[in-house]
Design a protein around this motif. Structure first.
Motif, short mmCIF file in Angstrom:
data_model
loop_
_atom_site.label_atom_id
_atom_site.label_comp_id
_atom_site.label_asym_id
_atom_site.label_seq_id
_atom_site.Cartn_x
_atom_site.Cartn_y
_atom_site.Cartn_z
N ARG A 1 65.83 30.85 50.83
CA ARG A 1 65.66 32.31 50.93
C ARG A 1 66.97 33.01 51.28
N SER A 2 67.84 32.36 52.02
CA SER A 2 69.10 32.98 52.42
C SER A 2 70.07 33.12 51.24
N ASP A 3 69.75 32.50 50.09
CA ASP A 3 70.60 32.60 48.91
C ASP A 3 70.32 33.85 48.09
N LEU A 4 69.39 34.67 48.52
CA LEU A 4 68.98 35.81 47.70
C LEU A 4 68.66 37.01 48.59
N GLU A 5 69.07 38.20 48.15
CA GLU A 5 68.72 39.44 48.84
C GLU A 5 67.53 40.10 48.16
N LEU A 6 66.55 40.49 48.96
CA LEU A 6 65.35 41.15 48.46
C LEU A 6 65.41 42.62 48.85
N SER A 7 65.28 43.49 47.87
CA SER A 7 65.38 44.91 48.13
C SER A 7 64.06 45.61 47.81
N ALA A 8 63.90 46.79 48.40
CA ALA A 8 62.73 47.61 48.14
C ALA A 8 63.17 49.05 47.93
N GLU A 9 62.44 49.74 47.07
CA GLU A 9 62.58 51.19 46.93
C GLU A 9 61.31 51.82 47.48
N VAL A 10 61.48 52.81 48.34
CA VAL A 10 60.32 53.43 48.99
C VAL A 10 60.36 54.94 48.80
N CYS B 1 63.91 35.35 38.69
CA CYS B 1 64.92 35.95 39.56
C CYS B 1 65.26 35.01 40.71
N GLY B 2 64.27 34.36 41.27
CA GLY B 2 64.51 33.40 42.34
C GLY B 2 65.34 32.22 41.88
N GLU B 3 65.23 31.86 40.61
CA GLU B 3 65.99 30.73 40.09
C GLU B 3 67.46 31.05 39.88
N VAL B 4 67.75 32.23 39.31
CA VAL B 4 69.13 32.48 38.85
C VAL B 4 69.78 33.72 39.47
N GLY B 5 69.03 34.55 40.18
CA GLY B 5 69.58 35.79 40.68
C GLY B 5 70.18 35.68 42.07
N ASP B 6 71.10 36.59 42.35
CA ASP B 6 71.64 36.73 43.70
C ASP B 6 70.84 37.73 44.52
N GLY B 7 70.02 38.52 43.82
CA GLY B 7 69.21 39.50 44.51
C GLY B 7 68.08 39.98 43.62
N HIS B 8 67.09 40.57 44.25
CA HIS B 8 65.91 41.12 43.56
C HIS B 8 65.87 42.61 43.79
N LEU B 9 65.71 43.37 42.71
CA LEU B 9 65.60 44.82 42.80
C LEU B 9 64.13 45.21 42.72
N GLY B 10 63.68 45.92 43.75
CA GLY B 10 62.29 46.34 43.79
C GLY B 10 62.04 47.61 43.01
N HIS B 11 60.81 48.11 43.11
CA HIS B 11 60.39 49.31 42.39
C HIS B 11 59.55 50.16 43.33
N PRO B 12 59.60 51.49 43.21
CA PRO B 12 58.81 52.34 44.11
C PRO B 12 57.30 52.09 44.03
N MET B 13 56.82 51.61 42.87
CA MET B 13 55.38 51.37 42.72
C MET B 13 55.03 49.96 43.16
N VAL B 14 55.58 49.55 44.30
CA VAL B 14 55.28 48.24 44.88
C VAL B 14 55.03 48.45 46.37
N SER B 15 53.90 48.01 46.84
CA SER B 15 53.52 48.19 48.24
C SER B 15 54.06 47.05 49.10
N LYS B 16 54.03 47.26 50.40
CA LYS B 16 54.41 46.20 51.34
C LYS B 16 53.52 44.98 51.14
#
Length: 340
Positions: free
Chosen positions: A215-224, A178-193
């Motif tokens: 790092r500024s080339d990619l958005e990192l998201s979280a589901e909580v 994802c870091g190589e080719v993605g514009d963003g990362h989609l998180g999952h609720p079963m992932v802790s801080k």
């Protein structure tokens, strides 16, 4: 640490067509940054046409569309049209699903998921380049081949940017890709801080570095997951629902590594055993307060906004809070303070 001055807040858009427009309009009215549709019992793309029609600012995206149930050309086409119609507000969120669903529900091939996803995204970019810039389409990979594109099948160039591609990832291999080719990362609720800071972010940075990106080339998201309520009884009901949801995720082999990071790896075996027996209530009772705190925000309505900010600000770029049982009034009250 995440770049950018402000943590974006996202909400869900129902994938039922009759509900999508109103829900998207409400998200925009209440100041949300983005709205996402899932691929569950309905198609994830069709509702976004209605969402785009009834909003002017809200980003709209799939979280997720199952990539391997489709091919890059089909996805490139629908993504192109949604990007054009929304005037640049569409985000294509892709995920792999798991092998049994790909093979037995979608009747499609499964192999080397990280390699296949990298190639899927690369094929999308090749197709879009052919449409936007007139680049000759000649994509030949291990899994996908696209070598024919004639004027009849070439859509009009976009007057906005190409669609962003976000990729769902939990494991390190998929996350690096994802870091190589993605514009963003989609998180999952079963992932802790802790998992985000110790596993996800370093893996993304390794992938970004390999591609010569930052790092500024990619958005990192979280589901909580969020448990709250207007009174003690409602909060208790919400908390029980969140415990059961965490237990359900914890029973899945894909999230064992998340539990292992916290020293709870053995719990997976018990949860998996109970899940096969349908003992959902018993599974929920195994999620103690420490586990609850690791994977969810829990508390009265007036504490939720500050708790979400504390958990996510400086760690991710955008967050999608998941309220399992809270009323619309309760959610709006909780998130109003977040947006101020």
């Amino acid at each position: 640490m995440a770049d950018g001055p402000r943590l974006k807040i996202d909400g869900g858009i129902p994938n039922q067509l009759a509900r999508a427009a109103q829900a998207a309009g409400a998200l925009e009215e209440h100041g949300y940054d983005g709205g996402w549709t899932p691929e569950t019992s309905h198609d994830p793309f069709l509702p976004l046409l209605l969402a785009a029609e009834h909003t002017s600012r809200l980003e709209v995206g799939t979280n997720i569309a199952v990539a391997f149930a489709r091919n890059p050309m089909i996805v490139a086409n629908v993504g192109w049209d949604l990007q054009a119609y929304s005037k640049g507000r569409f985000i294509l969120g892709l995920g792999t699903q798991i092998q049994p669903h790909i093979e037995k529900r979608f009747s499609m091939p499964w192999s080397h998921p990280a390699r296949r996803m990298r190639e899927f995204v690369s094929a999308l970019h090749a197709i879009w380049a052919a449409w936007q810039d007139g680049t000759k389409l000649r994509f030949e990979g291990d899994f996908y081949t696209h070598k024919i594109m004639t004027p009849m099948f070439t859509p009009e160039p976009l007057s906005c940017s190409l669609p962003k591609v976000f990729i769902a990832a939990v494991g390190e291999t998929m996350t690096e890709m994802c870091g190589e080719v993605g514009d963003g990362h989609l998180g999952h609720p079963m992932v802790s801080k802790r998992y985000i800071t110790e596993v996800t972010t370093p893996a993304l940075l390794r992938g970004l570095a390999r591609a010569g990106r930052t790092r500024s080339d990619l958005e990192l998201s979280a589901e909580v997951l969020v448990a709250t309520g207007e009174n003690d009884a409602a909060l208790e009901t919400a908390t029980a629902a969140v415990r059961k949801q965490i237990a359900f995720y914890g029973s899945t082999p894909a999230y064992r590594k998340v539990l292992e990071l916290h020293g709870w790896g053995d719990l997976h075996d018990e949860l998996n055993r109970l899940s096969k027996q349908g003992e959902w209530d018993a599974m929920g009772s195994l999620i103690d307060d420490d586990m609850l705190a690791a994977f969810a925000v829990v508390g009265p309505v007036d504490t939720i906004a500050s708790a979400l900010k504390s958990r996510c600000a400086g760690v991710v770029d955008r967050v999608l809070p998941i309220f399992l049982t809270a009323s619309e009034t309760c959610v709006n009250a909780a998130m109003k303070e977040f947006r101020q």
